[in-house]
Design an enzyme around this catalytic site. Structure first.
Site, PDB file in Angstrom:
ATOM      1  N   HIS A 169      27.494  -6.089 -14.681  1.00 17.89           N
ATOM      2  CA  HIS A 169      26.846  -4.701 -13.987  1.00 17.89           C
ATOM      3  C   HIS A 169      26.744  -4.809 -12.766  1.00 17.89           C
ATOM      4  O   HIS A 169      26.455  -5.699 -11.983  1.00 17.89           O
ATOM      5  CB  HIS A 169      25.712  -4.516 -14.676  1.00 17.89           C
ATOM      6  N   HIS A 209      17.715   6.232 -10.600  1.00 23.41           N
ATOM      7  CA  HIS A 209      16.906   6.209  -9.558  1.00 23.41           C
ATOM      8  C   HIS A 209      15.999   7.431  -9.260  1.00 23.41           C
ATOM      9  O   HIS A 209      15.471   7.644  -8.136  1.00 23.41           O
ATOM     10  CB  HIS A 209      17.654   5.815  -8.305  1.00 23.41           C
ATOM     11  N   GLU A 258       0.878  -1.120   0.114  1.00 22.96           N
ATOM     12  CA  GLU A 258      -0.065   0.047  -0.043  1.00 22.96           C
ATOM     13  C   GLU A 258       1.006   1.377   0.055  1.00 22.96           C
ATOM     14  O   GLU A 258       0.389   2.332  -0.586  1.00 22.96           O
ATOM     15  CB  GLU A 258      -0.940  -0.176   1.314  1.00 22.96           C
ATOM     16  N   GLU A 284      27.543  -6.232  -2.028  1.00 23.87           N
ATOM     17  CA  GLU A 284      26.637  -6.349  -1.243  1.00 23.87           C
ATOM     18  C   GLU A 284      26.780  -7.634  -0.258  1.00 23.87           C
ATOM     19  O   GLU A 284      26.635  -7.677   1.002  1.00 23.87           O
ATOM     20  CB  GLU A 284      25.156  -6.415  -1.791  1.00 23.87           C
TER      21      GLU A 284
END
Length: 758
Positions: free
Chosen positions: A643, A696, A16, A607
């Site tokens: 990438h 972004h 939501e 990461e």
């Protein structure tokens, strides 16, 4: 023994929040409607945790975009460029302009830098500090949500406001100029933290949670010094309120001495990522501390049920050392990183589902652990049966990997010469990262196909129409190397999970990646293998529609691994190699079908890096090997791209070079090519595309600023090795902004060919 939670997912069970934010950004709803959605999500979260009988419930863990950005607004760390926009009249628009940039009329201000939150796939907005940075209480969000929670929860004593601690907040930021160390700002920031804590105390708060994940890192002497100073000051001026310091994502054994003579009430440690630290921490607590110890026992980053026997052993050990009255139990970190509720999953086989646990189920696991400690052994028996039924099979064998499996036939300089003779690309060749806008029309098409309102043939034909259209658009823009747009893919990992054996997709397992961007990580539950072609038909169709080079687009093994919920019953390297061999089969099939450029995306390589440097080598040993397994079977003339995005790469370039991809594309636009500093000390041997267009943010980059970034790159890199590309895929953007931005990008590249040719 108190039960508490560090944070709860904030997107809403049906995403939501995502829908409301995007509607607000599109001017389809006003701020009141947006705030109402946020209020409803917070209320549901608090009620869920109250019903689970938690003793302490987090408040202020909700965010409309990012909790680090929330902290910047709370502390007044706001660049003058955003404050000076005269048509921004409220905090929420100021907030979103910092996250997404602002471009309207004569105003054109870039978004703030964004990077990964430690070793997770969550992205945060990086705070920016001036040398004489002033701090103040600018936003009232934390106090407003506190008042709201008092009206929802039956007992206000259960409310635990959560925010980032001062040393981690400074660490997560960056200096605007290099003439100072941001840790020197500690004397400016601590008085504001003290004001915030005192204000919360005056509002009746009994507990607050200060997140200090810096504690799990290799802290410098400077960072240790300012940590001691900060909490000495807070202890001195904030008596009468219970402060809990939380650490997560690794252990804090190396930094436990920092807690000598610090009078905080509780310390939270992560026993999922580092269970070995418990003995050393308990030894410290039994000798030198009166603090409460919070045990992070429930895995807040994976979806498997807790092994109660293992957790109970840790709890009993802690009780033996320091007593039950000094023990708290919790998930190891915020539940932000897992889906919300397993009850909404209807397609998962019952045998697998019985082993799973989402956020809602995880907080109930705390209840079970408390009951077991109090003597209810039947719960332990039921839980143990789940793990007895699913033991790692004895047949798991070591995978033999030879040197030939992980090496190309020839060195890069030989491959580069062959590829240049074959492709005849210009200087500064242009391309994109892979995906193009996933419009409402495409989502509706996919939805109709899922509901069986379209046949496979009808669906495929419509996808082909989208591919033909995007090829024409790219040819009009005059890109040099094209992509097929990925319209048949919901997500770069989920798509492959549906094609590979041993991986499943969830119905509603959404987690937040950044802002309104949500992803649905697949679940790796068994042995992974490729049974058939996954992308070949689509890529070959796209290549048949153009004379230009078409890239084959694949997701790499480390990224599939990192962006999935991974089985925890075998070494992670073993699973990585299984995925790598599957991708290798697809690479070879693409090459055999005539595809000459193949991109194997690895945005998650950085990461997954362990937070402590002592563990880096073992990680890179298997992760680089996995990538090279997937990429090394092709001929010299086949160009392998990869990438990476939104991580700090400067300190790992030697490992990135070891991947031996012919071309790597990376995010650099938000950080203004800060990545290029690495090339002052490390000569990257292969070709590289330092992203020149920040996808972004909705703002459109100008030709001038893109040319400036290309020029900046050309001063650090051989121009024959530079590619020009956006910093990530274009899936989340709108066509209008994408077309103008890419036109500007190709024009800037052509300008560079004229002006920068040496």
């Amino acid at each position: 023994m108190l039960k508490h939670n560090l944070g709860y997912p904030r997107i809403g069970i049906r995403r939501e929040l995502k829908k409301a934010c995007e509607a607000y950004w599109s001017n389809k709803i006003d701020s009141n409607a947006l705030f109402e959605v946020g209020k409803k999500i917070r209320m549901e979260n608090w009620k869920t945790q109250e019903n689970a009988d938690l003793d302490l419930i987090p408040c202020n863990d909700f965010s409309f975009y990012d909790h680090v950005l929330d902290m910047s607004l709370l502390l007044g760390v706001i660049s003058e460029s955003y404050l000076s926009i005269p048509i921004i009249h409220n905090n929420i628009d100021l907030y979103f302009s910092m996250a997404r940039g602002f471009q309207k009329n004569e105003w054109d201000i870039k978004a703030m830098e964004m990077t990964k939150w430690f070793n997770t796939n969550y992205h945060y907005i990086v705070p920016e500090f001036d040398k004489n940075q002033k701090f103040s209480i600018f936003s009232n969000k934390i106090f407003d949500e506190l008042e709201e929670s008092k009206k929802i929860l039956k007992s206000y004593k259960k409310i635990k406001p959560v925010f980032i601690g001062p040393i981690s907040y400074l660490f997560l930021g960056k200096e605007k100029e290099k003439s100072f160390n941001r840790m020197d700002l500690v004397e400016n920031i601590i008085p504001i933290y003290i004001k915030i804590i005192k204000k919360l105390k005056n509002e009746g708060v009994n507990w607050i949670q200060l997140d200090e994940p810096i504690l799990v890192l290799d802290m410098s002497e400077k960072e240790k010094e300012v940590f001691k100073y900060a909490y000495d000051e807070i202890s001195k001026f904030c008596s009468g309120i219970n402060i809990m310091l939380t650490s997560y994502f690794d252990g804090i054994s190396e930094n436990i001495s920092l807690f000598q003579n610090i009078s905080v009430k509780a310390l939270h440690i992560d026993l999922v990522e580092d269970s070995d630290q418990l003995e050393k921490i308990l030894s410290f607590f039994s000798r030198e501390s009166k603090m409460i110890l919070s045990l992070g026992l429930i895995d807040g980053r994976n979806i498997w049920k807790n092994n109660y026997l293992n957790s109970i052993q840790k709890i009993e050990k802690a009780i033996e050392f320091i007593g039950e009255d000094r023990i708290m139990i919790a998930p190891n970190c915020s539940l932000l990183h897992v889906p919300i509720d397993l009850e909404y999953e209807h397609s998962i086989h019952i045998d697998i589902k019985n082993r799973m646990s989402f956020a809602k189920q995880k907080i109930y696991e705390l209840n079970d652990l408390e009951k077991i400690v109090k003597g209810n052994k039947s719960i332990l028996s039921i839980n143990s049966s789940v793990f007895c039924d699913h033991k790692i099979k004895e047949r798991v064998k070591n995978i033999t990997i030879t040197d030939k499996d992980v090496q190309r036939d020839n060195h890069f300089y030989i491959r580069q010469k062959k590829q240049k003779e074959k492709f005849h690309l210009p200087l500064f060749p242009t391309t994109t990262i892979g995906s193009f806008p996933q419009t409402k029309e495409i989502r509706n098409l996919r939805n109709k196909f899922r509901k069986k309102e379209l046949s496979q043939e009808e669906y495929d034909n419509k996808i082909k129409n989208f591919i033909v259209d995007v090829i024409k658009k790219q040819e009009e823009i005059d890109l040099d190397v094209l992509v097929h747009g990925e319209f048949e893919r919901t997500d770069m990992v989920e798509y492959f999970s549906e094609k590979l054996k041993g991986i499943l997709s969830t119905d509603n397992g959404w987690v937040q990646s950044y802002g309104s961007r949500c992803v649905k990580p697949p679940v790796i539950y068994g042995d992974v293998d490729r049974l058939d072609n996954m992308t070949v038909e689509w890529i070959c169709f796209a290549q048949s529609q153009t004379k230009k080079l078409m890239k084959g687009m694949l997701t790499g093994p480390v990224t599939i691994l990192q962006w999935s919920f991974v089985r925890n019953d075998q070494p992670i390297s073993h699973t990585a190699y299984q995925i790598a061999w599957s991708i290798r089969k697809e690479v070879l099939s693409l090459e055999k079908s005539g595809i000459q450029i193949i991109q194997i995306d690895e945005p998650a390589l950085r990461e997954g890096l362990p937070l402590k440097k002592k563990n880096w080598k073992s990680y890179f040993d298997w992760s680089i090997k996995a990538f090279r397994i997937s990429s090394s079977g092709v001929k010299d003339e086949t160009q392998i791209h990869t990438h990476m995005c939104y991580s700090e790469f400067n300190d790992i370039f030697e490992y990135i070079a070891d991947m031996d991809a012919d071309v790597i594309t990376m995010e650099t636009s938000r950080s203004k090519m800060e990545l290029l500093k690495a090339f002052s000390v490390f000569s990257y041997p292969n070709e590289i595309g330092p992203g020149v267009y920040d996808i972004h943010s909705p703002r459109i980059p100008t030709i001038k600023e893109i040319f400036y970034l290309i020029e900046k790159a050309s001063k650090k890199l051989p121009i024959k090795n530079i590619w020009v590309n956006p910093d990530c895929g274009l899936k989340t953007r709108k066509w209008k902004e994408v077309l103008i931005s890419l036109h500007n990008m190709t024009k800037a590249a052509k300008m560079a060919r004229l002006k920068l040719k040496k």
